[in-house]
Write an enzyme that holds these catalytic residues in place. Structure first.
Site, PDB file in Angstrom:
ATOM      1  N   PHE A 148       0.810  -1.286  -0.083  1.00  0.00           N
ATOM      2  CA  PHE A 148      -0.158   0.071   0.038  1.00  0.00           C
ATOM      3  C   PHE A 148       0.737   1.284   0.086  1.00  0.00           C
ATOM      4  O   PHE A 148       0.213   2.156  -0.458  1.00  0.00           O
ATOM      5  CB  PHE A 148      -1.012  -0.072   1.322  1.00  0.00           C
ATOM      6  N   LYS A 172      -1.245  -7.337  -8.945  1.00  0.00           N
ATOM      7  CA  LYS A 172      -2.257  -7.337  -8.083  1.00  0.00           C
ATOM      8  C   LYS A 172      -1.631  -6.268  -6.932  1.00  0.00           C
ATOM      9  O   LYS A 172      -0.862  -6.380  -6.104  1.00  0.00           O
ATOM     10  CB  LYS A 172      -2.125  -8.965  -7.247  1.00  0.00           C
ATOM     11  N   GLU A 175      -4.927  -3.704  -1.900  1.00  0.00           N
ATOM     12  CA  GLU A 175      -6.459  -3.597  -1.880  1.00  0.00           C
ATOM     13  C   GLU A 175      -6.710  -2.324  -1.056  1.00  0.00           C
ATOM     14  O   GLU A 175      -7.806  -2.031  -0.748  1.00  0.00           O
ATOM     15  CB  GLU A 175      -6.953  -4.999  -1.142  1.00  0.00           C
ATOM     16  N   ARG A 176      -5.864  -1.743  -0.424  1.00  0.00           N
ATOM     17  CA  ARG A 176      -5.955  -0.439   0.670  1.00  0.00           C
ATOM     18  C   ARG A 176      -5.986   0.713  -0.091  1.00  0.00           C
ATOM     19  O   ARG A 176      -6.636   1.490   0.142  1.00  0.00           O
ATOM     20  CB  ARG A 176      -5.013  -0.560   1.768  1.00  0.00           C
ATOM     21  N   SER A 225       5.493  -6.891   3.322  1.00  0.00           N
ATOM     22  CA  SER A 225       6.057  -7.065   4.475  1.00  0.00           C
ATOM     23  C   SER A 225       6.839  -8.382   4.574  1.00  0.00           C
ATOM     24  O   SER A 225       6.672  -9.412   3.600  1.00  0.00           O
ATOM     25  CB  SER A 225       5.113  -7.124   5.494  1.00  0.00           C
ATOM     26  N   CYS A 280       9.505   2.007   3.463  1.00  0.00           N
ATOM     27  CA  CYS A 280      10.266   0.922   3.848  1.00  0.00           C
ATOM     28  C   CYS A 280      11.943   1.399   4.019  1.00  0.00           C
ATOM     29  O   CYS A 280      12.691   0.634   4.424  1.00  0.00           O
ATOM     30  CB  CYS A 280      10.212  -0.208   2.936  1.00  0.00           C
ATOM     31  N   GLU A 382       9.246  -3.928  12.782  1.00  0.00           N
ATOM     32  CA  GLU A 382       9.058  -2.694  11.847  1.00  0.00           C
ATOM     33  C   GLU A 382       7.916  -2.005  12.368  1.00  0.00           C
ATOM     34  O   GLU A 382       6.458  -2.829  12.556  1.00  0.00           O
ATOM     35  CB  GLU A 382       8.899  -3.191  10.498  1.00  0.00           C
TER      36      GLU A 382
HETATM   37  P1  NAD Z   1       1.581  -6.568   3.163  1.00  0.00           P
HETATM   38  O1  NAD Z   1       2.734  -7.570   3.227  1.00  0.00           O
HETATM   39  O2  NAD Z   1       0.494  -6.645   4.009  1.00  0.00           O
HETATM   40  O3  NAD Z   1       0.903  -6.580   1.478  1.00  0.00           O
HETATM   41  C1  NAD Z   1       1.602  -6.767   0.391  1.00  0.00           C
HETATM   42  C2  NAD Z   1       0.744  -7.387  -0.512  1.00  0.00           C
HETATM   43  O4  NAD Z   1       0.570  -8.608  -0.144  1.00  0.00           O
HETATM   44  C3  NAD Z   1      -0.550  -6.583  -0.838  1.00  0.00           C
HETATM   45  O5  NAD Z   1      -0.866  -6.827  -2.130  1.00  0.00           O
HETATM   46  C4  NAD Z   1      -1.440  -7.771  -0.106  1.00  0.00           C
HETATM   47  O6  NAD Z   1      -2.541  -7.991  -0.647  1.00  0.00           O
HETATM   48  C5  NAD Z   1      -0.676  -9.040  -0.043  1.00  0.00           C
HETATM   49  N1  NAD Z   1      -0.875  -9.975   1.066  1.00  0.00           N
HETATM   50  C6  NAD Z   1      -0.900  -9.396   2.216  1.00  0.00           C
HETATM   51  N2  NAD Z   1      -1.285 -10.617   3.050  1.00  0.00           N
HETATM   52  C7  NAD Z   1      -1.086 -11.579   2.384  1.00  0.00           C
HETATM   53  C8  NAD Z   1      -1.367 -13.196   2.701  1.00  0.00           C
HETATM   54  N3  NAD Z   1      -1.427 -13.260   3.499  1.00  0.00           N
HETATM   55  N4  NAD Z   1      -1.163 -13.854   1.634  1.00  0.00           N
HETATM   56  C9  NAD Z   1      -0.811 -13.332   0.433  1.00  0.00           C
HETATM   57  N5  NAD Z   1      -0.878 -12.056  -0.021  1.00  0.00           N
HETATM   58  C10 NAD Z   1      -0.884 -11.394   0.871  1.00  0.00           C
HETATM   59  O7  NAD Z   1       2.356  -5.159   3.077  1.00  0.00           O
HETATM   60  P2  NAD Z   1       1.740  -3.604   3.328  1.00  0.00           P
HETATM   61  O8  NAD Z   1       1.350  -3.595   4.426  1.00  0.00           O
HETATM   62  O9  NAD Z   1       0.790  -3.417   1.948  1.00  0.00           O
HETATM   63  O10 NAD Z   1       3.051  -2.930   3.013  1.00  0.00           O
HETATM   64  C11 NAD Z   1       3.948  -2.255   3.868  1.00  0.00           C
HETATM   65  C12 NAD Z   1       5.088  -3.278   4.227  1.00  0.00           C
HETATM   66  O11 NAD Z   1       5.903  -3.516   2.874  1.00  0.00           O
HETATM   67  C13 NAD Z   1       6.168  -2.766   5.053  1.00  0.00           C
HETATM   68  O12 NAD Z   1       6.688  -3.982   5.757  1.00  0.00           O
HETATM   69  C14 NAD Z   1       7.507  -2.308   4.092  1.00  0.00           C
HETATM   70  O13 NAD Z   1       8.625  -2.322   4.905  1.00  0.00           O
HETATM   71  C15 NAD Z   1       7.152  -3.150   2.951  1.00  0.00           C
HETATM   72  N6  NAD Z   1       7.784  -2.394   1.712  1.00  0.00           N
HETATM   73  C16 NAD Z   1       9.139  -2.930   1.501  1.00  0.00           C
HETATM   74  C17 NAD Z   1       9.752  -2.531   0.305  1.00  0.00           C
HETATM   75  C18 NAD Z   1      10.939  -2.719   0.078  1.00  0.00           C
HETATM   76  O14 NAD Z   1      11.349  -2.394  -1.080  1.00  0.00           O
HETATM   77  N7  NAD Z   1      11.650  -3.633   0.684  1.00  0.00           N
HETATM   78  C19 NAD Z   1       8.907  -1.243  -0.282  1.00  0.00           C
HETATM   79  C20 NAD Z   1       7.837  -0.907   0.027  1.00  0.00           C
HETATM   80  C21 NAD Z   1       7.387  -1.473   1.283  1.00  0.00           C
END
Ligand code: NAD
Length: 498
Positions: A148, A172, A175-176, A225, A280, A382
């Site tokens: 998101f 994909k 969704e937020r 994450s 991140c 985090e």
């Molecule tokens: P998230 O992991 O909750 O979601 C990321 C994606 O995974 C979304 O599209 C979501 O729909 C999907 N997802 C969520 N739960 C899932 C599950 N159980 N099974 C399959 N798919 C699932 O992350 P977020 O809250 O949207 O984003 C924030 C996180 O992303 C933070 O931890 C941040 O550090 C990380 N981030 C990392 C980078 C990087 O380059 N390392 C860049 C941006 C964000």
């Protein structure tokens, strides 16, 4: 109320067995409904990408690049609208959203050079009348799953290079905050992309699980994450796919006793609280070397934080906006509570932040916590909120050991005037992206982005030169055209060039 759908084979598809609310975090109100893809909808998107692939792979790279040039223009022409869409659903302030878009556009610019990037390698006369070359062929259908916090920039880390290289893509998004992502996909369509080359499916775990198991999908790029990154990496690779899965972070800045502390405090403010700390690469831990450095730094930060302004995304006078959801707001407050309960000192407290006229928004004010130790949950996890924690150490070596011991290794920074110390730090620290007096060392589009340790699963980093490699597979061809009439004899030993 508007329902947002998918983009499949060039058309918006509103098919939904289930829907989910999309919020405006500045007001706390539901603003849209989102169609969540079923397995069948995801499979339709994969089928569209698969069908588009043969013609797209054979499209000359210069024609693919021309679409990228038009896409860049459309992104620039519609920048204000894109920034507003980001703000409405993510909550980030409009100038921050424009910065996100600009960093995304730079990846489109990089992909405009695809004819040059795909030229391959050639050697003439590796043997008598024998030439050899390596070429980089597209993989087929590739998938992106994005978080998101950068609904435009992170998809643009993936899509331009993937499709410019000749692949077809299924995205994909989170969704937020899906609106801005869907909008830029439609702009790419408008730029002349053939139907089916880029498809967007809105959805949750069901959509992701379908994408990472389908046999037609060749590669998966994930950003999100760490627990989900690890899961995606394991499942996708078990199903035979190439995978890069970028995860979470805990980015430390070392503040040395010789640093320009006014400058360090300013840089820390922006890097810790910009985008409400939902980056991140946010600097969430300042490791002060020596108590005198720590005392002075805390004093300067505390004074500067009096002017920090949190509020709704459209008000340009704000420094940062709300958090993404009410649940996340509660989680961030929970970490501040736990640090306090563990004995840390909350120097500036943002827990009670309230914005007049926006009382239902998901706000947490800038928070500064001193005397944090490595055993505290608030240090280990985090937080992803506007919380800057100070850890006190006595030497630079101790600071580096602290950083190396952390499970994450995304970004880090050192504030110092000592070139020798900075050089030692950047050479030895176990972190993927390092800043020297640069608080957010996010690589430019023609380098690649990636962390170490549990911040990245896989080998190749995102965008830049690594993306060219990730989205292509090497084929090496050795050819001989014997001179007419010459017949080679039978040769049973391994061919060599003695
Ligand atoms: P998230 O992991 O909750 O979601 C990321 C994606 O995974 C979304 O599209 C979501 O729909 C999907 N997802 C969520 N739960 C899932 C599950 N159980 N099974 C399959 N798919 C699932 O992350 P977020 O809250 O949207 O984003 C924030 C996180 O992303 C933070 O931890 C941040 O550090 C990380 N981030 C990392 C980078 C990087 O380059 N390392 C860049 C941006 C964000």
């Amino acid at each position: 109320m508007q329902t947002l759908g998918h983009l499949i084979n060039g058309r918006v598809d509103l098919t939904a067995e289930r829907t989910q609310d999309v919020y405006n975090p500045s007001t706390g109100a539901v603003s849209k409904k989102l169609a969540l893809a079923s397995k069948a909808t995801v499979e339709a998107a994969i089928a569209a990408a698969d069908a588009a692939f043969p013609a797209w792979r054979d499209t000359p790279p210069i024609k693919r690049a021309r679409i990228m040039f038009r896409f860049k223009e459309l992104l620039e022409q519609n920048a204000d609208h894109i920034a507003a869409l980001i703000g409405e659903e993510h909550g980030k302030i409009v100038h921050d959203a424009l910065g996100e878009l600009q960093r995304g556009i730079e990846n489109v610019e990089y992909a405009c050079g695809v004819p040059e990037l795909l030229k391959g390698e050639h050697t003439k006369n590796v043997g008598p009348n024998i030439d050899c070359w390596s070429e980089f062929q597209p993989l087929g259908v590739v998938v992106g799953i994005t978080p998101f916090n950068f609904p435009v920039m992170v998809p643009l880390w993936m899509i331009p290079m993937a499709i410019a290289s000749g692949n077809c893509f299924v995205l994909k998004p989170s969704e937020r905050d899906p609106s801005s992502t869907l909008y830029i996909a439609q702009l790419l369509q408008e730029a002349g992309l053939p139907n089916g080359v880029l498809n967007v499916v809105q959805g949750d775990k069901l959509a992701v699980d379908t994408l990472i198991r389908d046999s037609r999908v060749q590669a998966v790029s994930f950003v999100g994450s760490t627990p989900i990154a690890e899961y995606i990496y394991q499942v996708a690779t078990t199903h035979g796919k190439r995978c890069q899965a970028l995860g979470g972070a805990k980015n430390h800045a070392i503040v040395m006793p010789d640093a320009d502390l006014d400058n360090a405090a300013n840089q820390l403010l922006g890097a810790a609280f910009g985008s409400s700390g939902e980056r991140c690469m946010a600097l969430s831990v300042a490791v002060a070397v020596g108590d005198a450095t720590a005392d002075l730094l805390v004093q300067k930060l505390q004074a500067a934080m009096k002017n920090l302004k949190v509020g709704p995304c459209h008000d340009k006078s704000n420094d940062f906006g709300p958090l993404i959801t009410r649940a996340h707001q509660a989680k961030v407050v929970g970490y501040i509570n736990s640090a306090e309960a563990d004995g840390a000192k909350v120097v500036v407290d943002g827990r009670e932040a309230s914005v007049e006229g926006y009382e239902e928004g998901f706000y947490v004010g800038g928070t500064l916590i001193d005397h944090v130790t490595r055993k505290m949950d608030s240090y280990r996890d985090e937080i992803f909120g506007p919380v800057l924690q100070i850890v006190r150490v006595q030497t630079m070596q101790e600071a580096m050991e602290l950083i190396d011991a952390h499970e994450y290794g995304n970004g880090t920074c050192i504030f110092t005037r000592d070139g020798e110390a900075a050089r030692y730090f950047s050479d030895r620290i176990k972190v993927g992206m390092v800043g020297i007096n640069v608080p957010l060392p996010v690589p430019v589009a023609y380098h690649s982005f990636g962390g170490w340790k549990r911040s990245l699963f896989g080998d190749l980093h995102a965008y830049g030169p690594d993306a060219v490699r990730f989205y292509t597979r090497r084929k090496t061809v050795t050819q001989r055209w014997p001179s007419s009439g010459v017949r080679e004899g039978v040769e049973f030993s391994m061919p060599t060039m003695k």
